[in-house]
Scaffold this motif. Sequence first.
Motif, PDB file in Angstrom:
ATOM      1  N   PRO A  38      31.408 -38.665  41.033  1.00 54.09           N
ATOM      2  CA  PRO A  38      31.441 -37.527  40.108  1.00 54.09           C
ATOM      3  C   PRO A  38      31.051 -37.886  38.680  1.00 54.09           C
ATOM      4  O   PRO A  38      30.467 -37.056  37.971  1.00 54.09           O
ATOM      5  CB  PRO A  38      32.888 -37.041  40.194  1.00 54.09           C
ATOM      6  CG  PRO A  38      33.667 -38.215  40.705  1.00 54.09           C
ATOM      7  CD  PRO A  38      32.730 -38.946  41.615  1.00 54.09           C
ATOM      8  N   ALA A  39      31.346 -39.112  38.255  1.00 50.74           N
ATOM      9  CA  ALA A  39      30.994 -39.498  36.887  1.00 50.74           C
ATOM     10  C   ALA A  39      29.485 -39.504  36.678  1.00 50.74           C
ATOM     11  O   ALA A  39      29.005 -39.221  35.575  1.00 50.74           O
ATOM     12  CB  ALA A  39      31.578 -40.879  36.570  1.00 50.74           C
ATOM     13  N   ASP A  40      28.722 -39.802  37.733  1.00 48.11           N
ATOM     14  CA  ASP A  40      27.261 -39.839  37.616  1.00 48.11           C
ATOM     15  C   ASP A  40      26.661 -38.441  37.463  1.00 48.11           C
ATOM     16  O   ASP A  40      25.501 -38.307  37.042  1.00 48.11           O
ATOM     17  CB  ASP A  40      26.641 -40.512  38.843  1.00 48.11           C
ATOM     18  CG  ASP A  40      26.996 -41.986  38.941  1.00 48.11           C
ATOM     19  OD1 ASP A  40      27.505 -42.529  37.947  1.00 48.11           O
ATOM     20  OD2 ASP A  40      26.784 -42.579  40.009  1.00 48.11           O
ATOM     21  N   TYR A  41      27.435 -37.422  37.824  1.00 46.19           N
ATOM     22  CA  TYR A  41      26.920 -36.046  37.768  1.00 46.19           C
ATOM     23  C   TYR A  41      27.691 -35.204  36.760  1.00 46.19           C
ATOM     24  O   TYR A  41      27.662 -33.977  36.811  1.00 46.19           O
ATOM     25  CB  TYR A  41      27.009 -35.409  39.154  1.00 46.19           C
ATOM     26  CG  TYR A  41      26.143 -36.096  40.183  1.00 46.19           C
ATOM     27  CD1 TYR A  41      24.820 -35.732  40.368  1.00 46.19           C
ATOM     28  CD2 TYR A  41      26.651 -37.144  40.954  1.00 46.19           C
ATOM     29  CE1 TYR A  41      24.023 -36.374  41.302  1.00 46.19           C
ATOM     30  CE2 TYR A  41      25.861 -37.795  41.888  1.00 46.19           C
ATOM     31  CZ  TYR A  41      24.547 -37.402  42.063  1.00 46.19           C
ATOM     32  OH  TYR A  41      23.756 -38.048  42.982  1.00 46.19           O
ATOM     33  N   ALA A  42      28.361 -35.867  35.828  1.00 39.69           N
ATOM     34  CA  ALA A  42      29.190 -35.147  34.854  1.00 39.69           C
ATOM     35  C   ALA A  42      28.361 -34.168  34.025  1.00 39.69           C
ATOM     36  O   ALA A  42      28.801 -33.041  33.756  1.00 39.69           O
ATOM     37  CB  ALA A  42      29.904 -36.140  33.941  1.00 39.69           C
ATOM     38  N   ARG A  43      27.152 -34.570  33.647  1.00 38.14           N
ATOM     39  CA  ARG A  43      26.334 -33.695  32.809  1.00 38.14           C
ATOM     40  C   ARG A  43      25.948 -32.426  33.566  1.00 38.14           C
ATOM     41  O   ARG A  43      26.051 -31.315  33.032  1.00 38.14           O
ATOM     42  CB  ARG A  43      25.074 -34.425  32.347  1.00 38.14           C
ATOM     43  CG  ARG A  43      24.178 -33.604  31.433  1.00 38.14           C
ATOM     44  CD  ARG A  43      23.010 -34.425  30.934  1.00 38.14           C
ATOM     45  NE  ARG A  43      23.455 -35.573  30.153  1.00 38.14           N
ATOM     46  CZ  ARG A  43      22.618 -36.472  29.634  1.00 38.14           C
ATOM     47  NH1 ARG A  43      21.312 -36.368  29.849  1.00 38.14           N
ATOM     48  NH2 ARG A  43      23.085 -37.474  28.928  1.00 38.14           N
ATOM     49  N   GLN A  44      25.503 -32.581  34.817  1.00 31.09           N
ATOM     50  CA  GLN A  44      25.094 -31.400  35.595  1.00 31.09           C
ATOM     51  C   GLN A  44      26.282 -30.481  35.878  1.00 31.09           C
ATOM     52  O   GLN A  44      26.168 -29.257  35.795  1.00 31.09           O
ATOM     53  CB  GLN A  44      24.450 -31.829  36.913  1.00 31.09           C
ATOM     54  CG  GLN A  44      23.114 -32.546  36.750  1.00 31.09           C
ATOM     55  CD  GLN A  44      23.263 -34.043  36.825  1.00 31.09           C
ATOM     56  OE1 GLN A  44      24.211 -34.605  36.255  1.00 31.09           O
ATOM     57  NE2 GLN A  44      22.346 -34.702  37.514  1.00 31.09           N
ATOM     58  N   LEU A  45      27.434 -31.078  36.212  1.00 29.22           N
ATOM     59  CA  LEU A  45      28.607 -30.266  36.521  1.00 29.22           C
ATOM     60  C   LEU A  45      29.141 -29.557  35.277  1.00 29.22           C
ATOM     61  O   LEU A  45      29.578 -28.393  35.351  1.00 29.22           O
ATOM     62  CB  LEU A  45      29.698 -31.138  37.144  1.00 29.22           C
ATOM     63  CG  LEU A  45      29.379 -31.668  38.549  1.00 29.22           C
ATOM     64  CD1 LEU A  45      30.414 -32.706  38.978  1.00 29.22           C
ATOM     65  CD2 LEU A  45      29.331 -30.529  39.564  1.00 29.22           C
TER      66      LEU A  45
END
Length: 410
Positions: free
Chosen positions: A20-27
């Motif tokens: 989830p940390a790798d997709y924090a910006r998109q989320l």
Amino acid sequence: MTTIRIGSDELDLEKVLEFPADYARQLEFAKKLRGYAECGCNMTSPRPKLVVRAHGKIFILARWPDDPRPHREGCPFLERSTRLNGTTTKRDAFQFTGGIHDMRLDVALKVAAGGLKSPSQSSTSATRTQRRAAPLLGFLQYAWQSAGLHIWPGRGRRGWNACWSRLVAEMAECKINGRPGSEVLHIMERWDEARKADLAAELEAFHDGASIDKDGYQRRLILGEVDVLRPSPHGGQLKLRQARHWYFLSTQLYEQFQQKYKIALTGIGREDLRCVVVLVFEKSRQGYLNVMDAAAMLANVQFIPCDSSYEAAMADRLVGEGRAFEKPLRHVDNAPIHPDFRLTDTAPETVIEVLGLAGQPEYDQRTAQKRAHYRESGIPIVEWVPTAEPLAAVQLPAPAARRSIRATGT
């Protein structure tokens, strides 16, 4: 592959759950722009919505409450409460109302300075007639089942962070003994070197909440993987894989824990097994994290619960062959029979029994009762006696789709 749509992007849902940390910006973008993401398990427009929740500096996904668009079988966001077998009553320890898990556990979360349990934990006859209290192992299994972690869809992989994402999303607004789960329960997140300061600060703050004050001890629950369990000068000490802290067990509790959860503890330090634990602890005036109660659960590498290493071997085979199945959990529902596994990709579903203790009179008697139940109910059964034949020799029914292909000759 199941996807998740964020704006115009289609992302691999499995990777978003695991990292989830790798997709924090998109989320974060999805949360601010529309307030939700869209699940790709059901591509019929409009697709099922997913809640995007902030958790510190990262974001996690959860089911959208009361969304009429159904998630498909195998999706991690499929509603699980409808899969409970048997009937539930208002006296049951586990309730699910208004989208919130309300749990009553047989643990004291507050202990007065004199050592007495708080009134909510007393065992008066009035309390007993109102609602049952579940043991810690029951809580662990209920959390796993509520998050759908006892189910394998027949594809993909699952690491600890995927478990963490789903457990946190499911238990975000739960109640434990009448108290907010966010206050008394901490689910360990996988260690991330880039976020070590935030992770350490969050855990320290949770530990501090279990400190003694003028009213007594405020106890807390922590859930994670066991990394080390070993003797200490005054009993035993335990360390979780996702942290550096030691949790201390008294001599009596250490001995009881080893005896009661002997099978689960065999998963510690293994490449092919996992040991998941929930601890009830309090922080002493000297800063020690003292465990007051604990429960452990064995799992395979995909964190599918297992009752023995034989079951873990069967689960590994089913995963390796791409089978869809689930592991019924006996502490959770009121079903009359709990098979070891249930193949969900056959029609009808097929139960699997791993007879690791075959030859023991009481065990054989129980097995005979289960066979009779399956026979009367018309449920196909596959049995494996590990002491009599290798796992590879066990014949499993083909998935329904494969039988259909052979029948048409294509």
